[in-house]
Design a protein around this motif. Structure first.
Motif, PDB file in Angstrom:
ATOM      1  N   GLU A  83       0.849  -1.188   0.000  1.00 56.67           N
ATOM      2  CA  GLU A  83       0.000   0.000   0.000  1.00 56.67           C
ATOM      3  C   GLU A  83       0.881   1.232   0.000  1.00 56.67           C
ATOM      4  O   GLU A  83       1.944   1.227   0.621  1.00 56.67           O
ATOM      5  CB  GLU A  83      -0.864   0.042   1.261  1.00 56.67           C
ATOM      6  N   GLU A 131      -4.358   5.679   2.814  1.00 53.63           N
ATOM      7  CA  GLU A 131      -4.011   4.744   1.738  1.00 53.63           C
ATOM      8  C   GLU A 131      -4.428   5.383   0.425  1.00 53.63           C
ATOM      9  O   GLU A 131      -5.615   5.504   0.151  1.00 53.63           O
ATOM     10  CB  GLU A 131      -4.748   3.411   1.927  1.00 53.63           C
ATOM     11  N   GLN A 134      -2.714   0.959  -3.991  1.00 53.67           N
ATOM     12  CA  GLN A 134      -2.326  -0.393  -3.576  1.00 53.67           C
ATOM     13  C   GLN A 134      -2.024  -1.242  -4.806  1.00 53.67           C
ATOM     14  O   GLN A 134      -2.722  -1.151  -5.814  1.00 53.67           O
ATOM     15  CB  GLN A 134      -3.471  -1.029  -2.766  1.00 53.67           C
TER      16      GLN A 134
HETATM   17 MG    MG Z   1      -6.629  -1.090  -0.613  1.00 53.38          MG
END
Ligand code: MG
Ligand code: ATP
Length: 574
Positions: free
Chosen positions: A213, A406, A409
């Motif tokens: 991530e 985040e 990813q």
């Molecule tokens: Mg994710």
């Protein structure tokens, strides 16, 4: 070449007050600066300035994807339910999936992600290993009916994602593309100006898979990460850190009366030891109802995802179930557990010569319970969520903690979707094999908000030049006169000729209003032009990043600003 943006014509209504529903800087400022507007919970309209920023972010992402040979496509947002039944996710995805039914009673969903669609696309077209590897991407709106849409663009129900999918005939080929994608994801963060960390991520339900991530560092972030100066970094949830436990000194098994001691803190206090010298027990059952007791250091928490890896279908026991299983709530220990109960302990407890732990008897604990002598452990697993003071699993130093957002990813999917959906190719040896797949997602609108989280002050947004809706604002303090207006126009034209993106505040507003707006919108460079200055042959330059003001001779103003902008742009291109 871009046209000069004229503030008098621009649709970018600002708000003086902080909107009641907004808590985070990015949410407040994007609303206040007239870049976005809320339509419904987690659903936003982009106004011209917000749209310009979004477009710039998309351009950066496109350049990075094209550079590594991924090809742009656009798949529909509306997806037939059959594909989701094939992958098994129609049932697994849960209420986040926006489902609907058409007039012929056929089920559809609004795509939260596109693994099913892209797999069905490729399985019908790609037949031979010779056509592999193949990498496709799109930049498109996604839908997730988030249980708590909040923080504006950070957790929305409709948002823009760049999602890429790759198809390979070998693990090596997947690894190679995954590495290239990872590198590109780092570059995307850098070009957006984000302070970020790439962290090892939890592979979720697909155990054993590889995932990273990209976290924009922000106090307001929902994610927690641990990192070390040696380069190790991980999502706290996924981190398999070294936990320090204090070994108990009691040499042999001793029963200790611990009246009314119901918590770890109380036990540690009563015994006069730190909490990490105690051992905590938690009971659960697996998918078949078999009972396990987890043992972990007293100062740590059991991590649900790791528990699920250790015990399939893991569920905590209710008080009733504990009674039925013969377990003693609050005083469980590994010595003298009922027959058939599995003992699974955190790996860190291997280092503890003897444990201070429940005695399976109300109001009693054991000191000096020794593994291998007084009890046995059926399995050692990594079970805990990382905490401050835990150690780096790579170099052993104490880890640092941070919070993050985040933003993207990358994921090695392997053959999860290709197997479930019968997507195969003919390999060199003539056999049919499922595609080996990877998927790679960037939250485009979330990245925009993450940049604002990192680039703001009490006056407004401070856009990095790479994605600012315009690079230089010209702020004439009077309008329609024959001293300031022609100078402002001339500077605007000259900058534009040099390829600079210019906004001209040609509104007949008070100086204070213009200054406040310029700071709220976050123009990186602001040239303030007043009558007195022009008469004295000078203008004022404000650098938004530092709020520094510099007086420039009128004759040099354009050259200086062009140089500054070009130098600043260069910082974002590597
Ligand atoms: Mg994710
Ligand atoms: P989260 O854990 O934050 O819910 P996720 O891991 O489920 O996100 P992915 O499936 O990995 O999200 O999607 C790829 C990217 O899409 C994420 O890294 C994130 O940047 C973005 N994203 C996911 N959900 C949202 C959302 N509700 N609003 C805005 N962006 C989102």
């Amino acid at each position: 070449m871009n046209d000069i943006i004229k503030m008098s014509k621009l649709y970018a209504p600002t708000l003086k007050e902080t909107p009641a529903e907004a808590e985070l800087a990015s949410h407040i400022l994007l609303l206040r600066a007239g870049m976005i507007r809320k339509t419904a919970a987690g659903i936003y309209t982009f106004l011209p300035l917000g749209w310009k920023v979004l477009h710039k972010i998309e351009t950066i992402i496109r350049e990075e994807m094209d550079a590594l040979g991924s090809q742009e496509i656009v798949m529909p947002a509306l997806q037939p339910s059959e594909l989701w039944h094939e992958s098994g996710r129609w049932d697994d995805y849960g209420p986040e999936l926006m489902r609907l039914i058409d007039r012929h009673d056929r089920g559809f969903c609004l795509g939260p992600t596109h693994e099913e669609l892209v797999t069905s696309l490729v399985r019908n077209e790609v037949r031979s290993y010779k056509q592999l590897p193949l990498s496709l991407y799109q930049i498109q709106i996604k839908f997730r009916d988030e249980i708590r849409p909040r923080f504006g663009l950070l957790r929305a129900r409709e948002f823009v994602m760049k999602d890429a999918y790759s198809f390979h005939s070998s693990q090596e080929s997947l690894q190679e593309h995954y590495d290239e994608m990872s590198h590109a994801y780092g570059r995307i963060c850098e070009r957006l100006g984000l302070e970020y960390r790439a962290v090892a991520a939890d592979s979720g339900q697909i155990g054993g898979s590889v995932s990273t991530e990209y976290m924009a560092i922000a106090e307001s972030g929902e994610a927690e990460l641990v990192y070390c100066e040696c380069g190790y970094a991980s999502d706290t949830e996924a981190a398999c850190v070294k936990i320090v436990v204090i070994p108990n000194t009691a040499a042999e098994l001793t029963l200790v009366e611990t009246p009314n001691i119901g918590t770890i803190a109380a036990l540690a206090g009563f015994m006069g030891v730190p909490e990490n010298a105690t051992v905590k027990a938690l009971s659960c059952k697996d998918k078949d109802g078999k009972v396990t007791v987890f043992f972990i250091p007293g100062d740590h928490e059991l991590n649900d995802i790791k528990a699920e890896h250790a015990v399939e279908g893991f569920e905590f026991l209710t008080d009733g179930e504990m009674l039925d299983a013969g377990l003693c709530k609050g005083f469980m220990g590994p010595v003298g557990l009922p027959e058939g109960v599995r003992v699974v302990a955190d790996v860190s407890l291997k280092d503890s010569a003897s444990w201070l732990v429940g005695a399976n008897k109300v109001d009693y604990h054991y000191q000096g319970a020794r593994c291998g002598v007084d009890f046995t452990v059926d399995a050692w697993e990594d079970l805990c969520t990382a905490k401050p003071d835990d150690m780096c699993p790579t170099c052993g130093k104490t880890l640092s903690h941070a919070r993050g957002i985040e933003v993207s990813q990358v994921f090695q999917l392997g053959t999860k979707y290709s197997t479930a959906m019968n997507a195969s190719y003919t390999d060199e040896d003539g056999t049919e094999k499922p595609f080996i797949m990877g998927c790679y997602g960037v939250g485009v609108t979330r990245s925009l908000a993450a940049v604002v989280e990192q680039y703001n002050d009490e006056f407004g947004i401070c856009w990095p030049v790479s994605i600012a809706p315009a690079e230089v604002a010209i702020v004439p303090l009077t309008i329609g006169d024959d001293i300031v207006t022609p100078v402002a126009q001339k500077i605007a034209d000259e900058l534009r000729q040099a390829g600079i993106e210019v906004v001209l505040d040609d509104r007949d507003e008070r100086a204070g209003v213009k200054f406040n707006d310029a700071d709220l919108y976050g123009w990186p460079y602001q040239i303030v032009i007043g009558k007195r200055g022009v008469t004295n042959g000078e203008v004022e330059l404000k650098v938004r990043a530092t709020n520094e003001k510099i007086s420039l001779p009128l004759g040099d103003a354009c050259a200086t600003v062009i140089k500054l902008v070009e130098e600043e742009r260069a910082k974002f291109v590597h």
